[in-house]
Motif scaffolding. Structure first.
Motif, PDB file in Angstrom:
ATOM      1  N   LYS A  24       8.117  14.732   5.070  1.00 29.74           N
ATOM      2  CA  LYS A  24       8.451  15.003   3.903  1.00 29.74           C
ATOM      3  C   LYS A  24       8.737  13.524   3.093  1.00 29.74           C
ATOM      4  O   LYS A  24       8.644  13.511   2.014  1.00 29.74           O
ATOM      5  N   SER A  25       9.418  12.474   3.646  1.00 30.03           N
ATOM      6  CA  SER A  25       9.138  11.096   3.110  1.00 30.03           C
ATOM      7  C   SER A  25       7.897  10.694   2.511  1.00 30.03           C
ATOM      8  O   SER A  25       7.887  10.153   1.633  1.00 30.03           O
ATOM      9  N   SER A  28       6.673  12.487  -0.162  1.00 35.29           N
ATOM     10  CA  SER A  28       7.503  12.146  -1.611  1.00 35.29           C
ATOM     11  C   SER A  28       7.084  10.817  -1.920  1.00 35.29           C
ATOM     12  O   SER A  28       6.850  10.378  -3.371  1.00 35.29           O
ATOM     13  N   ASN A  31       3.735  11.539  -3.648  1.00 37.95           N
ATOM     14  CA  ASN A  31       3.959  11.932  -4.856  1.00 37.95           C
ATOM     15  C   ASN A  31       4.419  11.056  -6.007  1.00 37.95           C
ATOM     16  O   ASN A  31       3.931  11.032  -7.155  1.00 37.95           O
ATOM     17  N   SER A  32       5.181   9.973  -5.564  1.00 37.50           N
ATOM     18  CA  SER A  32       5.746   8.774  -6.408  1.00 37.50           C
ATOM     19  C   SER A  32       4.547   8.053  -7.030  1.00 37.50           C
ATOM     20  O   SER A  32       4.459   7.467  -8.107  1.00 37.50           O
TER      21      SER A  32
END
Length: 193
Positions: A24-25, A28, A31-32
């Motif tokens: 998940k990290s 994320s 995605n950033s």
């Protein structure tokens, strides 16, 4: 569960939870790094699904690779055209380009490049010889050149003068050698050499 050495190993649940947190990290972080995108219109939600975002990331990376390849090709083309126009360069005052180094340039140094549609004039002089710039523009205009733009900047112990001219009739226009001689004469007459 105890190991033979007496230390405990995390159970499968903990290992799986840590793996999911780590993934998940990473998602994320990925995605950033992607540019902002409009909401996903298929399902009406504002956040695209994970597979959609991964596909978008892959497409974005491919697009960047294609841009990089195009830019590299353009750079190669520009370098090859730079080499082909340099044969039209004529030099005065300062020796041949192969034997001189930047630090050994005799000042003032004049280059005239025939660009086909016009001329590019580069003059390197001492910053104290500011009238070289004005004399060069005057000489170009007397030759019938239309000065499109002219720049003057001082870099260290050298002043760089760059002028771009337009030739009205490319077939019967200005000749780089003739302009070079006119500039040389204007500078010599003004006692800069």
């Amino acid at each position: 569960m105890e190991n033979v050495h007496g230390s405990t190993r995390p159970d499968r649940k903990t290992v799986e939870r840590n793996r999911r947190i780590h993934m998940k990290s990473l998602y994320s972080k990925l995605n950033s790094l992607l540019p902002n995108t409009p909401p996903n219109s298929r399902d009406g939600t504002s956040n695209p699904s994970l597979p959609d975002r991964l596909e978008e990331a892959a497409n974005y990376i491919k697009g960047l690779q294609e841009k990089l390849e195009k830019m590299s090709e353009r750079k190669r083309q520009l370098k090859s055209t730079e080499g082909s126009t340099s044969h039209a360069t004529r030099e005065v005052v300062g020796g041949s380009s192969s034997s001189r180094r930047r630090s050994n340039i005799k000042l003032p140094h004049i280059e005239v490049q025939d660009l086909g549609f016009g001329l590019k004039v580069i003059i390197i002089s001492s910053p104290s010889e500011q009238t070289v710039f004005y004399e060069a523009i005057r000489a170009l205009e007397e030759e019938g050149a239309e000065v499109l733009n002219a720049h003057f900047s001082v870099v260290g112990a050298m002043a760089l003068h760059t002028m771009h001219t337009l030739v009205g009739d490319p077939t019967g226009g200005l000749e780089a050698g003739k302009v070079l001689e006119t500039l040389k004469k204007a500078i010599v007459d003004a006692d800069f050499v």
